[in-house]
Design an enzyme around this catalytic site. Structure first.
Site, PDB file in Angstrom:
ATOM      1  N   ASN A   1      88.578  75.434  52.972  1.00  0.00           N
ATOM      2  CA  ASN A   1      88.668  74.136  52.298  1.00  0.00           C
ATOM      3  C   ASN A   1      88.302  72.970  53.209  1.00  0.00           C
ATOM      4  O   ASN A   1      88.339  71.826  52.789  1.00  0.00           O
ATOM      5  CB  ASN A   1      90.065  73.946  51.694  1.00  0.00           C
ATOM      6  CG  ASN A   1      90.245  74.836  50.475  1.00  0.00           C
ATOM      7  OD1 ASN A   1      89.288  75.444  49.994  1.00  0.00           O
ATOM      8  ND2 ASN A   1      91.471  74.919  49.983  1.00  0.00           N
TER       9      ASN A   1
ATOM     10  N   VAL B   1     101.125  71.732  40.566  1.00  0.00           N
ATOM     11  CA  VAL B   1      99.738  71.287  40.775  1.00  0.00           C
ATOM     12  C   VAL B   1      98.779  71.968  39.793  1.00  0.00           C
ATOM     13  O   VAL B   1      98.027  71.287  39.088  1.00  0.00           O
ATOM     14  CB  VAL B   1      99.302  71.521  42.239  1.00  0.00           C
ATOM     15  CG1 VAL B   1      97.894  70.974  42.473  1.00  0.00           C
ATOM     16  CG2 VAL B   1     100.278  70.857  43.210  1.00  0.00           C
TER      17      VAL B   1
ATOM     18  N   ASP C   1      98.231  76.824  46.757  1.00  0.00           N
ATOM     19  CA  ASP C   1      97.439  78.017  47.097  1.00  0.00           C
ATOM     20  C   ASP C   1      98.328  79.148  47.606  1.00  0.00           C
ATOM     21  O   ASP C   1      97.905  80.303  47.625  1.00  0.00           O
ATOM     22  CB  ASP C   1      96.396  77.674  48.175  1.00  0.00           C
ATOM     23  CG  ASP C   1      95.216  76.908  47.602  1.00  0.00           C
ATOM     24  OD1 ASP C   1      95.223  76.613  46.395  1.00  0.00           O
ATOM     25  OD2 ASP C   1      94.281  76.595  48.364  1.00  0.00           O
TER      26      ASP C   1
ATOM     27  N   ASP D   1      87.751  78.615  41.265  1.00  0.00           N
ATOM     28  CA  ASP D   1      88.870  79.385  40.749  1.00  0.00           C
ATOM     29  C   ASP D   1      89.340  78.893  39.384  1.00  0.00           C
ATOM     30  O   ASP D   1      89.437  77.689  39.156  1.00  0.00           O
ATOM     31  CB  ASP D   1      90.043  79.294  41.717  1.00  0.00           C
ATOM     32  CG  ASP D   1      89.795  80.114  42.976  1.00  0.00           C
ATOM     33  OD1 ASP D   1      89.065  81.116  42.884  1.00  0.00           O
ATOM     34  OD2 ASP D   1      90.329  79.747  44.025  1.00  0.00           O
TER      35      ASP D   1
ATOM     36  N   ARG E   1      84.086  75.348  43.662  1.00  0.00           N
ATOM     37  CA  ARG E   1      84.623  74.023  43.356  1.00  0.00           C
ATOM     38  C   ARG E   1      84.092  72.970  44.331  1.00  0.00           C
ATOM     39  O   ARG E   1      83.801  71.840  43.970  1.00  0.00           O
ATOM     40  CB  ARG E   1      86.157  74.098  43.439  1.00  0.00           C
ATOM     41  CG  ARG E   1      86.874  72.794  43.291  1.00  0.00           C
ATOM     42  CD  ARG E   1      86.799  72.290  41.873  1.00  0.00           C
ATOM     43  NE  ARG E   1      87.448  70.990  41.716  1.00  0.00           N
ATOM     44  CZ  ARG E   1      87.445  70.305  40.587  1.00  0.00           C
ATOM     45  NH1 ARG E   1      86.843  70.775  39.520  1.00  0.00           N
ATOM     46  NH2 ARG E   1      88.048  69.146  40.522  1.00  0.00           N
TER      47      ARG E   1
END
Ligand code: UD1
Length: 423
Positions: free
Chosen positions: A24, A327, A305, A117, A93
């Site tokens: 990320n 989230v 996550d 995802d 993403r």
């Protein structure tokens, strides 16, 4: 060719594992290379599927990208295309993170809506509103975000939620806007600090990295740089949960343990011995873990996550855990797969109640996203028999050498290839 993992239950994982750069972070740093003409070098890149996909996205707008081992070399030309609508865009993403740099540099962009995802609704309204505040129009047309500006100017921007992606996109447009931009309620993730550091090295003027208020003084141009990606705290935490869940003993290197303060504290409460070092930590779990509650929140809260690993740990813990997802609501789909493995778990809206059982039992299960896939592998390690984990391409998007690392730690996992009609 379709693949699945055969995971044999019962092993206690022990040994050392080296974690490389964060997925990320690296993908956003690659997008940031668009902001400066010339050659940017990014080191400590993970060898995961998303990195070559992001390289394809950059090539589609005119960059040359060379990936060699853990180094990505990105050469950005003077003339870039404003259109990022290649097939690779829909596969991850982070592809949407080219929006901010393209608008910053070219004052216009057509960027295909991203994929990634399936973990719940992933709108782009905060990205678009931020760009509008900086003076760009932004609309969705024919599956793309279309943004255009005559010039970008600094602005005061309040985010409704500390979105990681919106903070990054707005930041990467604001660094080349005229005047001062203040992003309030900005994301505080370590990956945001990483991109701020890289942008600062490129000549950007940013204050407040790691706090809720980012102040950006726009500059006329940026220069290319060399940057090392921070260690992947989500992968590091996966190994921490692997140790706790299998009553193992794992030393994790290459991750700043302070990025996992809350995670390590939760594992201590579950009964693990936790030792931290400069860029490493060790987790030893002697007895059956004690049940712990988890609540997902933006950093420094417990990362969404990591929710699948919290569920897996709770599934074999002594007692009942409540897990609250704030989230991404669809992440609880993972619990249906855990129930196949014998977990005593049910969900009600944002909450899941998991009553720990002594042992799970093997079954065929399907990964719905990167972390759910890794969570199912950990669950398979504490299930009686051999668990088949399907749709493992998700896991390959986020975990370099996952099977090899697990087997080195004492697991028995085999990657099985076969014709697609078996899937
Ligand atoms: C990033 C991570 C992902 C992680 C997530 C939250 C990458 C590639 N992915 O995703 O692994 O799970 O942060 O830590 O870095 N939202 C809106 N409008 C927007 C943007 C977001 O409503 O314009 C909402 C989302 O639906 C979600 C929440 O904000 O409920 C957080 O999303 P965000 O932080 O933006 O996640 P990503 O950057 O997409």
């Amino acid at each position: 060719m379709t693949e699945h993992f055969d995971v044999t239950g019962g092993a206690r994982l022990a040994g050392e594992v080296q974690v490389v750069g964060a997925k990320n972070s690296v993908l956003k740093l690659m997008a940031a290379a668009l902001l400066a003409e010339g050659t940017t070098t990014i080191t400590n890149c993970p060898t995961i599927l998303d990195v070559p996909l992001m390289a394809d996205v950059l090539r589609s707008v005119g960059c040359e990208v060379v990936l060699e081992g853990d180094v990505a070399t990105i050469t950005t030309p003077a003339e870039l295309s404003h259109r990022a609508d290649s097939a690779a865009m829909g596969k991850l993403r982070a592809s949407v993170c080219v929006l901010g740099p393209l608008v910053g540099r070219l004052k216009r962009a057509v960027v295909a809506l991203p994929g990634g995802d399936a973990i719940g609704s992933r709108p782009l309204d905060m990205h678009q509103n931020g760009l509008r505040k900086l003076g760009a129009s932004s609309e969705i047309a024919h599956g793309c975000v279309v943004a255009e500006a005559t010039g970008l100017h600094g602005a005061q921007i309040w985010l409704d939620f500390p979105s990681v992606g919106a903070t990054e996109n707005i930041l990467m447009a604001a660094v080349l806007a005229k005047g001062t931009t203040v992003i309030d309620n900005a994301a505080r993730e370590p990956e945001i600090i990483d991109i701020c550091l890289m942008l600062q090295r490129m000549g950007a003027q940013i204050e407040g990295a790691g706090t809720s208020t980012l102040t950006v003084q726009g500059v006329d141009e940026l220069r290319p740089t060399t940057h090392q990606v921070i260690g992947d705290r989500i992968v590091g935490a996966t190994w921490a949960f692997a140790a706790a869940t299998t009553r193992g003993d794992i030393t994790v290197r290459g991750v700043n343990p302070h990025h996992l303060d809350l995670v390590l504290e939760k594992l201590r409460v579950a009964g693990a011995d936790v030792t931290t070092y400069d860029d490493a930590f060790r987790i030893v779990q002697h007895d059956r873990p004690k049940a712990v509650d988890f609540v997902t929140l933006p950093y420094p809260g417990f990362a969404t996550d990591l929710q699948p690993f919290a569920v897996t740990l709770s599934a074999i813990s002594d007692g009942t855990s409540m897990i609250t997802e704030n989230v991404y609501e669809a992440r609880f789909r993972f619990i249906d797969e855990m129930v196949r493995l014998g977990a005593d778990a049910r969900t009600d809206g944002h909450h899941a109640v998991v009553r720990g059982v002594e042992r799970l039992s093997s079954a065929p299960v399907w990964a719905s996203d990167i972390r759910a896939g890794a969570g199912l592998v950990l669950a398979g390690l504490c299930a009686e028999g051999t668990t088949e984990v399907w749709d493992v391409f998700h896991i390959d998007r986020g975990y370099p050498h996952f099977v090899e690392n697990l087997n080195r730690l004492g697991a028995h996992i085999e990657r099985v290839e076969h014709a697609p009609d078996r899937a």
